[in-house]
Design an enzyme around this catalytic site. Structure first.
Site, PDB file in Angstrom:
ATOM      1  N   CYS A  29     -25.171  59.658 -14.554  1.00 34.89           N
ATOM      2  CA  CYS A  29     -25.293  61.102 -14.698  1.00 34.89           C
ATOM      3  C   CYS A  29     -26.286  61.429 -15.814  1.00 34.89           C
ATOM      4  O   CYS A  29     -26.069  61.051 -16.963  1.00 34.89           O
ATOM      5  CB  CYS A  29     -23.963  61.767 -15.006  1.00 34.89           C
ATOM      6  SG  CYS A  29     -24.168  63.561 -15.222  1.00 34.89           S
ATOM      7  N   ASN A  39     -30.338  70.375 -11.516  1.00 38.46           N
ATOM      8  CA  ASN A  39     -29.011  70.813 -11.919  1.00 38.46           C
ATOM      9  C   ASN A  39     -28.630  70.122 -13.214  1.00 38.46           C
ATOM     10  O   ASN A  39     -29.013  68.974 -13.464  1.00 38.46           O
ATOM     11  CB  ASN A  39     -27.968  70.537 -10.839  1.00 38.46           C
ATOM     12  CG  ASN A  39     -27.313  69.187 -11.005  1.00 38.46           C
ATOM     13  OD1 ASN A  39     -26.410  69.009 -11.841  1.00 38.46           O
ATOM     14  ND2 ASN A  39     -27.775  68.221 -10.241  1.00 38.46           N
ATOM     15  N   GLY A  82     -27.053  65.460  -0.180  1.00 40.30           N
ATOM     16  CA  GLY A  82     -26.698  66.219  -1.377  1.00 40.30           C
ATOM     17  C   GLY A  82     -27.210  67.638  -1.364  1.00 40.30           C
ATOM     18  O   GLY A  82     -26.595  68.531  -0.772  1.00 40.30           O
TER      19      GLY A  82
END
Lengths: 303, 243, 303, 243
Positions: free
Chosen positions: A131, A69, A266
Site C-alpha cells: 500500500c 487514490n 479495480g
C-alpha cells in the site's frame, strides 16, 4: 461451448474475474446492482488489526486514463469485519471470498490473518505488502525482499488457507521480491498494486491530494502491470493474479497470456459499477474471437 | 442507483461561468431533492458529480459552474450529445423534519439543489423562506424561480450590488424559521453554524471516486461514525457534524 | 508582458521548452516545419561511442494515453554526429544544443562526452543512464547509486560543460540515485526516462515488440514523473529538467510547480510535430490564467 | 508534410473487412503515388498510417482493411466527421524508371496505392499491366478501376474463385514488362523477388511512431545504410533491399 474456469491455488473459479480490494467494498453495494455470485470471487476491502479512518480528504485525483487514490486503508478493523461484514456478505455471496489484509508490523499481519483463517467464508488470504498510501508500513514491506519474506513466513505459520502476496510495482526489481515471497512459502502472488503518483492544483499551487502522493490505477498502468506479470511468470511457478488497469475482456486475455491465472478488476468498477459483470458477459465472445476454448490453457501463452 | 444514457436538450450560460443543462432520460431513480448524478465525460477517466436542480417529466435539469477540466468540457457539449449518467446518488434532503416554515440557505452554485427541495416543501404545504448569497448581482441564479414557486426570497451580495450587503448570514439574522436546509461552500456553513437558531441539514461537497460508496474516497467523520459523503451524504444533519 | 526565461545550469533559456532526446532527431526534420530557434533548446538523439542500428522492429506499440518504444539507441555514433549532424544542425539552430549521451561502460560515457565537450554548439551534456531498451548497460547504471555516481564522476572529469544526469523511474528509490549523482558532481538532473512496459498481440500471442519490453511514454506517465520530480526537488538543490508525458502549457506549469527548472517534451512531438511550438505559443496565455508574471518564480512552488 | 483537418465525405464497406473512405481537405502536399497519410484517431495515442489510393480535386481516397483497434474505429466514422491528418508522408514511387511497359504487382490490401500510380504512369503515356493477388473473389478490389484507367489486369486467387488459381506470382510468370512496382505482404515480396525479371520498387509496411522520420521507430537496413520506412521509404528499390 467455451470454458472460463481456472484454478487459483487449489480452489476453482467459474471465471478469472475478481474485483480488486478497495474498489468493491464488502460486496453488498454491488449486490444491489447485480448478482455478485457471477464473479470468480472478489477481494474485500483491505483489513487491518485495528479500525482505521485513513487519510484526510481529498483522497482522489483525476489522471490521464486513470486516477490517484490516497484512501489509506480505511476499514472497520478485523473484529467488525468478522462480526458484521462477513455475516452481511453471506446473505448475498455464496462463494469463498478473498480476504485482503494489511498491517504495520509482521505481528499485525499474522494476527489479522490468524483471525480470518478461522472464517469459512474466506477462501484466500491476499496479503497487501504494497500500500503506497500509509506511512511506516504498507509499501515498505513490499520494497525489501527480506521484509516481504518475513511477512510471508509469519502469515503462513498461522493459516492453512492459500496465501497470496500482493506486490508493489514501485521497485527496481519486482522479480527478486517475488522470488523471496515464493521461497518463504507464498502460494500465489498478486500484482500490481498502484504506481506512486501525484497531481498539483495549478490554482492553489498545492498537491491535489491531502496525502501529497497517491496510488495510480486505471488503463494507464496496464502496460507496466503486463510487463511485471510477464517477468514474474518467467521467474516463479506459483499462480499469479494479474491486475492493473484491466477494463475489458480483451485486457483479461492479454494479462493471462502474460502469465496471470486470474485477474483483478479495480478502477474500472468505480467508473462503471457494472464493469466486472460486463467483462464476464463479454468473455465467451472474445474467447471465440481469439479461438480460445479453454481459458486456463492460455495462461502464460506469450512465453 | 441507475446507469443510463441521457441526451442533452439544451446547455446555456445563465450567469458568469454558470451553465444550465437540460437532459432527457430515465429519471426514475431520482427520489429526493439534494441527490446528485455522476456524469461520464469523454476524454476523462472519473465521472463528475453534479447536484440535481430539478427532475420532472423525463427532463433532468443541472446548473453547474465551470471550475475545471470536467465542467469546461461539459460547457462545450451541445444539443443532442449523449452522456452516460449514474442517477439516484446520495441520500438527499429529508423534508419530514422541516416543520411548517423551513428556511433554505444557499451560497453561489450551492443554490441549485434548493430549487427541487423548495418545490417539494411547498407541495407538502409548507411556507418556505429562501436566503441566497452571491458575490455580486451578475452571479445571482434561481432567485426568480424560487419566488415563482412561492418562496419568500432574501438576497445578500458581498459587494452590495443586490439585496443586503454582506454574506447570506446577514440576510437570515432576523428571520423566523422552523428548520433549515443549507447548501454552499464550507466557509458559509461555518458562518451559518454560528447564527442558526434551529436544527437543520447541510449538503457537503467532496472529491469523489465512484460516487456510490465503493471506494471510500470521500469519507468524513461524524458523531455517529465515519460516513461516505457520496452515499451516506451528501446531506448530513446539523447534530451529527464534527466541524 | 510575462517572462518565460529560465536559467538551466548557468545558461539562460528563452523558455523552458526542450524537445526530448529521441523524439526530435538532430532537429532538421522539424526545422522544415517551423523555426526551431523558438525552442529553449532541444536534446539531440542519444549518441554512443560506436554507431548503432538499435533493436529489430517492431519497435513501437500503442498504449492507453501513451506509447511503447524499443528503438534501442539507434544513432550514427559520435564521430558522424560531430562530422555530419552538428554542421547540418548549425544551419538551422543558433542556440546551444543539449547533447544526449549513452554508453555501455563508464569509459564509453567518458569517451563520448570528452569528444562532445570540444563542440561549441553543445551547451549541456545530458547523460542517459536509464535507457530501458538496451541490454548490458543503459538502465543498469541508473538503478544503482554507486554505478550512477561512477558515470557522473567519470564524465565530470572530461568536461567543463554542465552535466545533467538522466534518471530512470524504474527504481524503488529515485531519491537515493539523485543524491548519489549530485554528490558525484552532477550539475543537474533530468527525469523521468520511460517506464518499462509491454504489450502482447492477442492474435499471435506474442509480444508486440521484437524486444519484448519497451519504454512507456506519453500523458499516462505524467503523474509518476510529477511525483518523482517533487521528491527529488525536496532532496537535492540542483536544477531538474522535468519530463514524462508533458503535452500542454498547463502540464509545463504543473511540472515546474513540482520542482522542474525546465521541461522536456517527448512523445507529444511524435503525435503532433508542432506540439513544442504550440506549447511555447500557449505559455504566456496560460501564465496569465494562473497569474504568473515570471515563470522562473514558480519553480518548486508546490513545496 | 502538412498537418490539416479533413472531413469525411463517405466511408463504405467495399469488400470483406475492407472500407473505402473519401475525405475533403488540403491535398497539396501529396506529390507522388505511394505516399501515405497519418491519421489521428479519437481515443488512441498514436496516429495510424494509411496509404493514399487517390488524391485529386481536393478529395483524398483511402482504402483500408480493418485489422485492429485503429481501423475498427475508422470503420465506424461517418460522413461529416473531421480528422487531423499529416499528409505528404513518405517518398512514394518513382515513375521515371518505369520504362515503356511497367508491371504493377499488388497483394490484397496492398493494391490501393497502385491505383494512383497506374493513373500517373498512364498519364505519362506508358502501357501498364497490373497483376493482383487475393485470397478469394469476394476480396477483390480495384480490378475494374485499374481496367477503367486502361491497364491490362491479371487476377490470381488462392482458392481459384477468380483468375488463375494460386499467388500473384503465378499470374506474372509469362508476362513481359520493363519494370515493376510492388505493394503487398512480405511473403508476396519474397515470392516476387524469386521470379521478377527486371528492376523494380517495393513499398514496405512497418509499425510507425511518428511517420515523419523523427522517432526511428521503423528503421531497416539497406545496402546503402539504415533507412526509415516512413521517410526514406516506404518505397525501396529492388537493388538496395537486404532480404
Amino acid at each position: 461451448m467455451v470454458s472460463t474456469k481456472v484454478n487459483l491455488c487449489g480452489l476453482s473459479l467459474d471465471n478469472p474475474i475478481i474485483p480488486a480490494s478497495g474498489t468493491f467494498g464488502f460486496g453488498y453495494e454491488f449486490a444491489e446492482l447485480y448478482d455478485i455470485n457471477i464473479l470468480g470471487t472478489f477481494s474485500f476491502k483491505g483489513t487491518t488489526k485495528e479500525p482505521r479512518f485513513g487519510n484526510p480528504t481529498p483522497r482522489i485525483a483525476e489522471c490521464p486514463s486513470g486516477m490517484l487514490n490516497a484512501v489509506g486503508l480505511q476499514n472497520p478493523g478485523v473484529d467488525k469485519v468478522i462480526s458484521q461484514e462477513l455475516p452481511r456478505l453471506k446473505k448475498c455471496f455464496d462463494k469463498p471470498v478473498m480476504a485482503n489484509v494489511s498491517g504495520f508490523s509482521v505481528d499485525d499481519y499474522a494476527y489479522t490473518c490468524e483471525r480470518l483463517d478461522k472464517e469459512n467464508q474466506v477462501g484466500w488470504l491476499e496479503v497487501n505488502i504494497s500500500c503506497p498510501n500509509v506511512h511506516g508500513g504498507g509499501m515498505s514491506f513490499g520494497t525489501d525482499p527480506k521484509a516481504a519474506a518475513a511477512v510471508t513466513r509469519a502469515v503462513k505459520k498461522v493459516t492453512k488457507k492459500p496465501v497470496i502476496i500482493k506486490l508493489s510495482p514501485n521497485v527496481s526489481d519486482i522479480v527478486s521480491i517475488a522470488i523471496a515471497c515464493k521461497e518463504a512459502g507464498a502460494d500465489g502472488l498478486s500484482l500490481i498494486n498502484t504506481l506512486l503518483g501525484m497531481r498539483i492544483d495549478k490554482k492553489t499551487r498545492k498537491p491535489v491530494l491531502a496525502n501529497t502522493t497517491g496510488g495510480y490505477s486505471g488503463p494507464a498502468v496496464f502496460p507496466v502491470a503486463l510487463r511485471m506479470v510477464y517477468q514474474v511468470y518467467e521467474a516463479v511457478k506459483i499462480p499469479i493474479v494479474g491486475m492493473g488497469g484491466i477494463s475489458s475482456a480483451e485486457d483479461v486475455i492479454e494479462m493471462m497470456l502474460a502469465g496471470a491465472t486470474a485477474v483483478e478488476v479495480g478502477a474500472a468498477n468505480l467508473v462503471d459499477p457494472y464493469a466486472s459483470k460486463k467483462i464476464i458477459n463479454d468473455l465467451p465472445r472474445v474467447m471465440e474471437k481469439y479461438k480460445i476454448n479453454n481459458l486456463s490453457e492460455i495462461i502464460g501463452g506469450a512465453h | 442507483m441507475k446507469e443510463s444514457i441521457f441526451e442533452i436538450l439544451s446547455n446555456t450560460k445563465i450567469a458568469a461561468d454558470i451553465y444550465k443543462m437540460e437532459l432527457e432520460g430515465d429519471i426514475s431513480d431520482i427520489s429526493r431533492p439534494g441527490q446528485f448524478v455522476n456524469i461520464k465525460i469523454e476524454g476523462l477517466f472519473l465521472r463528475r458529480p453534479i447536484s440535481v436542480c430539478d427532475a420532472q417529466n423525463g427532463v433532468l435539469t443541472l446548473i453547474y459552474k465551470v471550475v475545471g477540466q470536467g465542467t469546461e468540457i461539459m460547457a462545450q457539449a451541445g444539443k443532442g450529445v449523449r452522456l452516460s449518467l449514474l442517477t439516484g446518488l446520495g441520500n438527499g434532503y429529508d423534508t419530514s423534519k422541516s416543520g411548517e416554515f423551513p428556511l433554505l440557505i444557499g451560497g453561489g452554485v450551492g443554490v441549485p439543489p434548493l430549487y427541487m427541495l423548495c418545490k417539494k416543501l411547498i407541495s407538502e404545504g409548507k411556507s418556505v423562506k429562501a436566503a441566497l448569497g452571491f458575490n455580486k448581482a451578475e452571479e445571482i441564479i434561481l432567485a426568480k424561480d424560487l419566488k415563482a414557486l412561492g418562496a419568500e426570497v432574501y438576497i445578500a451580495t458581498v459587494d452590495g450590488s443586490a439585496g443586503v450587503r454582506g454574506f447570506v448570514t446577514d440576510a437570515i439574522r432576523d428571520l423566523d424559521y422552523s428548520y433549515f436546509y443549507a447548501c454552499g461552500p464550507l466557509p458559509m456553513f461555518r458562518a451559518v453554524e454560528k447564527v442558526a437558531k434551529t436544527s437543520g441539514q447541510y449538503s457537503f461537497e467532496e472529491r469523489m471516486g465512484c460516487g456510490f460508496g465503493a471506494c471510500m474516497g470521500c469519507s468524513c467523520k461524524t458523531k455517529y461514525g465515519n460516513k461516505r459523503i457520496c452515499r451516506d451524504g451528501p446531506v448530513l444533519e446539523r447534530e451529527e457534524i464534527i466541524w
